[in-house]
Motif scaffolding. Structure first.
Motif, PDB file in Angstrom:
ATOM      1  N   VAL A  59       1.251  10.036  16.184  1.00 29.59           N
ATOM      2  CA  VAL A  59       1.197  11.131  15.206  1.00 29.59           C
ATOM      3  C   VAL A  59       2.183  10.874  14.075  1.00 29.59           C
ATOM      4  N   ILE A  60       3.366  10.368  14.417  1.00 27.37           N
ATOM      5  CA  ILE A  60       4.394  10.105  13.403  1.00 27.37           C
ATOM      6  C   ILE A  60       3.930   9.033  12.425  1.00 27.37           C
ATOM      7  N   ILE A  61       3.411   7.912  12.931  1.00 28.15           N
ATOM      8  CA  ILE A  61       3.035   6.817  12.024  1.00 28.15           C
ATOM      9  C   ILE A  61       1.771   7.161  11.238  1.00 28.15           C
ATOM     10  N   VAL A  62       0.845   7.918  11.825  1.00 34.37           N
ATOM     11  CA  VAL A  62      -0.337   8.336  11.070  1.00 34.37           C
ATOM     12  C   VAL A  62       0.072   9.298   9.953  1.00 34.37           C
ATOM     13  N   THR A  63       1.037  10.164  10.226  1.00 29.80           N
ATOM     14  CA  THR A  63       1.559  11.052   9.177  1.00 29.80           C
ATOM     15  C   THR A  63       2.188  10.238   8.056  1.00 29.80           C
ATOM     16  N   ALA A  64       2.954   9.203   8.424  1.00 28.65           N
ATOM     17  CA  ALA A  64       3.558   8.323   7.423  1.00 28.65           C
ATOM     18  C   ALA A  64       2.480   7.648   6.581  1.00 28.65           C
ATOM     19  N   ALA A  65       1.408   7.215   7.248  1.00 28.44           N
ATOM     20  CA  ALA A  65       0.301   6.574   6.529  1.00 28.44           C
ATOM     21  C   ALA A  65      -0.353   7.545   5.555  1.00 28.44           C
ATOM     22  N   TRP A  66      -0.504   8.792   5.973  1.00 29.59           N
ATOM     23  CA  TRP A  66      -1.117   9.800   5.105  1.00 29.59           C
ATOM     24  C   TRP A  66      -0.236  10.081   3.880  1.00 29.59           C
ATOM     25  N   VAL A  67       1.084  10.170   4.102  1.00 31.96           N
ATOM     26  CA  VAL A  67       2.002  10.369   2.975  1.00 31.96           C
ATOM     27  C   VAL A  67       1.884   9.205   1.997  1.00 31.96           C
ATOM     28  N   PHE A  68       1.809   7.997   2.530  1.00 35.25           N
ATOM     29  CA  PHE A  68       1.695   6.813   1.676  1.00 35.25           C
ATOM     30  C   PHE A  68       0.389   6.841   0.883  1.00 35.25           C
ATOM     31  N   LEU A  69      -0.709   7.166   1.547  1.00 34.37           N
ATOM     32  CA  LEU A  69      -1.997   7.223   0.858  1.00 34.37           C
ATOM     33  C   LEU A  69      -2.007   8.284  -0.239  1.00 34.37           C
ATOM     34  N   LYS A  70      -1.433   9.437   0.046  1.00 34.63           N
ATOM     35  CA  LYS A  70      -1.488  10.557  -0.884  1.00 34.63           C
ATOM     36  C   LYS A  70      -0.489  10.435  -2.030  1.00 34.63           C
ATOM     37  N   ARG A  71       0.716   9.920  -1.732  1.00 34.71           N
ATOM     38  CA  ARG A  71       1.796  10.006  -2.707  1.00 34.71           C
ATOM     39  C   ARG A  71       2.154   8.691  -3.386  1.00 34.71           C
ATOM     40  N   ALA A  72       1.941   7.571  -2.719  1.00 33.30           N
ATOM     41  CA  ALA A  72       2.326   6.289  -3.323  1.00 33.30           C
ATOM     42  C   ALA A  72       1.493   6.026  -4.570  1.00 33.30           C
ATOM     43  N   PRO A  73       2.092   5.503  -5.628  1.00 32.91           N
ATOM     44  CA  PRO A  73       1.374   5.321  -6.902  1.00 32.91           C
ATOM     45  C   PRO A  73       0.585   4.022  -6.995  1.00 32.91           C
ATOM     46  N   PHE A  74       0.483   3.289  -5.898  1.00 35.93           N
ATOM     47  CA  PHE A  74      -0.150   1.977  -5.922  1.00 35.93           C
ATOM     48  C   PHE A  74      -1.674   2.081  -5.928  1.00 35.93           C
ATOM     49  N   PRO A  75      -2.346   0.991  -6.293  1.00 33.44           N
ATOM     50  CA  PRO A  75      -3.815   0.996  -6.248  1.00 33.44           C
ATOM     51  C   PRO A  75      -4.325   1.128  -4.830  1.00 33.44           C
ATOM     52  N   LEU A  76      -5.527   1.633  -4.717  1.00 40.19           N
ATOM     53  CA  LEU A  76      -6.086   1.931  -3.407  1.00 40.19           C
ATOM     54  C   LEU A  76      -6.210   0.687  -2.535  1.00 40.19           C
ATOM     55  N   TYR A  77      -6.637  -0.434  -3.129  1.00 37.36           N
ATOM     56  CA  TYR A  77      -6.805  -1.638  -2.320  1.00 37.36           C
ATOM     57  C   TYR A  77      -5.467  -2.094  -1.739  1.00 37.36           C
ATOM     58  N   PHE A  78      -4.384  -1.923  -2.504  1.00 37.78           N
ATOM     59  CA  PHE A  78      -3.048  -2.299  -2.023  1.00 37.78           C
ATOM     60  C   PHE A  78      -2.621  -1.393  -0.876  1.00 37.78           C
ATOM     61  N   LYS A  79      -2.908  -0.096  -1.011  1.00 41.67           N
ATOM     62  CA  LYS A  79      -2.570   0.845   0.058  1.00 41.67           C
ATOM     63  C   LYS A  79      -3.293   0.492   1.351  1.00 41.67           C
ATOM     64  N   ILE A  80      -4.568   0.143   1.237  1.00 42.84           N
ATOM     65  CA  ILE A  80      -5.347  -0.191   2.428  1.00 42.84           C
ATOM     66  C   ILE A  80      -4.794  -1.439   3.095  1.00 42.84           C
ATOM     67  N   MET A  81      -4.499  -2.474   2.303  1.00 48.13           N
ATOM     68  CA  MET A  81      -3.936  -3.697   2.871  1.00 48.13           C
ATOM     69  C   MET A  81      -2.598  -3.419   3.547  1.00 48.13           C
ATOM     70  N   PHE A  82      -1.798  -2.585   2.920  1.00 51.43           N
ATOM     71  CA  PHE A  82      -0.492  -2.258   3.501  1.00 51.43           C
ATOM     72  C   PHE A  82      -0.640  -1.538   4.839  1.00 51.43           C
ATOM     73  N   LEU A  83      -1.519  -0.544   4.897  1.00 53.42           N
ATOM     74  CA  LEU A  83      -1.671   0.240   6.121  1.00 53.42           C
ATOM     75  C   LEU A  83      -2.181  -0.598   7.286  1.00 53.42           C
ATOM     76  N   PHE A  84      -2.994  -1.601   7.002  1.00 56.09           N
ATOM     77  CA  PHE A  84      -3.563  -2.411   8.075  1.00 56.09           C
ATOM     78  C   PHE A  84      -2.836  -3.740   8.248  1.00 56.09           C
ATOM     79  N   SER A  85      -1.673  -3.879   7.607  1.00 60.45           N
ATOM     80  CA  SER A  85      -0.850  -5.067   7.816  1.00 60.45           C
ATOM     81  C   SER A  85      -0.100  -4.944   9.144  1.00 60.45           C
TER      82      SER A  85
END
Length: 497
Positions: A92-118
């Motif tokens: 739950v903690i890491i999925v919440t972190a992932a959601w914050v990153f997806l919603k708030r990080a200013p990076f492009p979507l493809y970069f966010k996806i690569m980061f989350l699945f790294s």
């Protein structure tokens, strides 16, 4: 031909983020469901299960980490919840972190996806239940709040106080954030209308740091390596190299296959170029430098680390780039090669994306490996002991370092350790702890057999096989030694002939 702008922001549809986080959560929880926790995970559960809250705080200085993760786990065993509940909480903690990153990080979507699945986000900080996922969540929350920190100083201070109490390796990052906040208060005090709230936020940070210090104070009878750890000069190079591309790992829990020094030097050079390319944001550079130098100090001079510690360097860099991006580019803007930040756009961001692709492949490899093979043999051995109902017939277990991974599956059980010559149900990292790992086979077997007086049937549980069990009147009853990721959590149960 004129240089074209490189769009670094892909428009996110209304349904794309829930779909991405749904897939991410599915992978994370499916891996957790199949993951067999190892001893570092077990230690937290055992301390929370066996000790009162007061006794737990007394034990913390022997374990090298502040209180926050223990405090979150503490209610779970007390409420009678299963061992798996700790993994679910961690998920739950890491999925919440992932959601914050997806919603708030200013990076492009493809970069966010690569980061989350790294590797670090999909496996190391997801499947393995440790306190580092809390650091990731808090770092992302602080990065998202950074531009408006003076509008919500109490919340900002509270997040920093919590970050101080996640793990030792994040304390310098929390200190860097606190220092930048203090500098900003003095720099913009003429424009701040609520100075009392700013000072209150700072007071919360200081209180959090003080509590962390109290939790981490070194005990005179603590384990010797924590008191006199040999200096490891090569640790910094390994940490930086593995933060970006953890190619050298043989398993995430124990051993590293070190890369050639020149490969790690290349990553250091990349890091230097990256900091130069974002130099316009002094706060971003200061944050990363202080947080990383503090972590490297711990690894080099205090206690050497593993991938879980190295990955924090990458998280610090992501936060630094996050701060730089929002301050100089803005969320939703286009970064062009020709006019804006050519070094960052042309070199840093693209190379960072390549690193993420490599890390994504490694992460997928270890998710599949954890699904196919046991991470630890502890669960398998515990299930056999339960099935045979022989947990009270085990007269000794050696050594306690690896045996503790079995205890969470067997509530109420404690076994005699021939090294410590006492019964144990968790690791107490005091100066005597090394005695549990230094005995030769002849010695620990002689000590174990002294416990057999008056017993017609008995068992001895070991973490390595005996060379000649019949020499001691024993025969192998069961072995949990299938291929596993930790490498050394294999167990051998012997019974008397």
């Amino acid at each position: 031909m004129k240089a074209q702008g490189v769009p670094l922001v892909i428009k996110e549809s209304r349904n794309s983020l829930p779909l991405i986080i749904g897939i991410y959560a599915l992978v994370v929880f499916w891996t957790i469901w199949h993951h067999e926790p190892w001893r570092d995970e077990a230690q937290v559960w055992l301390l929370c299960r066996e000790l009162s809250l007061g006794s737990l705080f007394h034990e913390l200085p022997y374990n090298g980490h502040p209180f926050l993760w223990y405090l979150l786990v503490f209610p779970l065993p007390k409420l009678g919840l299963p061992y798996l509940s700790m993994g679910i909480l961690h998920g739950v903690i890491i999925v919440t972190a992932a959601w914050v990153f997806l919603k708030r990080a200013p990076f492009p979507l493809y970069f966010k996806i690569m980061f989350l699945f790294s590797y670090f986000m999909i496996y190391e900080y997801a499947a393995i239940a440790r306190n580092y996922s809390i650091s990731v969540l808090l770092l992302f929350l602080l990065a998202g709040l950074y531009r408006s920190k003076h509008e919500r100083p109490i919340l900002f201070g509270f997040l920093i106080a919590l970050l101080c109490n996640t793990n030792t390796h994040s304390i310098f990052a929390a200190g860097a954030m606190g220092l930048l906040f203090l500098i900003s208060v003095y720099k913009h005090k003429a424009d701040i209308t609520s100075m009392n709230k700013q000072w209150f936020g700072l007071a919360i940070m200081i209180a959090g740091a003080g509590f962390a210090f109290f939790s981490l104070r070194v005990q005179a009878d603590g384990w010797q390596p924590w008191l006199e750890n040999p200096v490891s000069w090569g640790e910094s190079l390994e940490a930086i190299g593995n933060a970006f591309v953890p190619l050298c790992l043989t398993n995430p829990g124990m051993t590293l296959l070190f890369k050639p020094w020149w490969v790690n030097v290349m990553f250091v050079l990349f890091l230097i170029v990256t900091l130069y390319s974002i130099r316009k944001s002094a706060e971003a550079v200061i944050f990363f430098s202080l947080a990383t130098l503090g972590l490297l100090y711990i690894l080099t001079f205090r206690y050497s680390g593993y991938l879980r510690h190295y990955g924090l360097i990458f998280m610090f860099l992501i936060v630094a780039i996050w701060i730089f991006w929002e301050e100089n580019i803005g969320n939703g803007k286009t970064l062009t090669m020709k006019f804006d930040y050519p070094l960052f756009s042309f070199f840093v961001f693209r190379l960072l994306s390549i690193f993420l692709i490599l890390s994504l492949v490694i992460g997928a490899k270890y998710v599949v490996k954890d699904l196919r093979y046991p991470f630890s043999g502890a669960k398998e051995m515990a299930e056999y002991i339960q099935k045979k109902n022989i947990k009270t017939e085990i007269i000794s277990a050696y050594n306690i370092y690896t045996i503790t991974a079995i205890f969470p599956y067997l509530p109420g059980v404690s076994w005699w350790d021939p090294g410590l010559e006492r019964r144990c149900n968790f690791i107490h990292w005091d100066k005597d702890y090394s005695k549990s790992r230094m005995l030769m086979e002849e010695e620990f077997m002689q000590r174990s057999l002294t416990q057999t007086e008056g017993k017609h049937s008995y068992y001895i549980l070991l973490c390595k096989p005996l060379l000649d069990p019949r020499k001691y009147g024993l025969i192998l009853e069961y072995a949990a030694n299938n291929a596993n990721i930790t490498g050394d959590e294999k167990y051998y149960l012997y019974r008397n002939l």
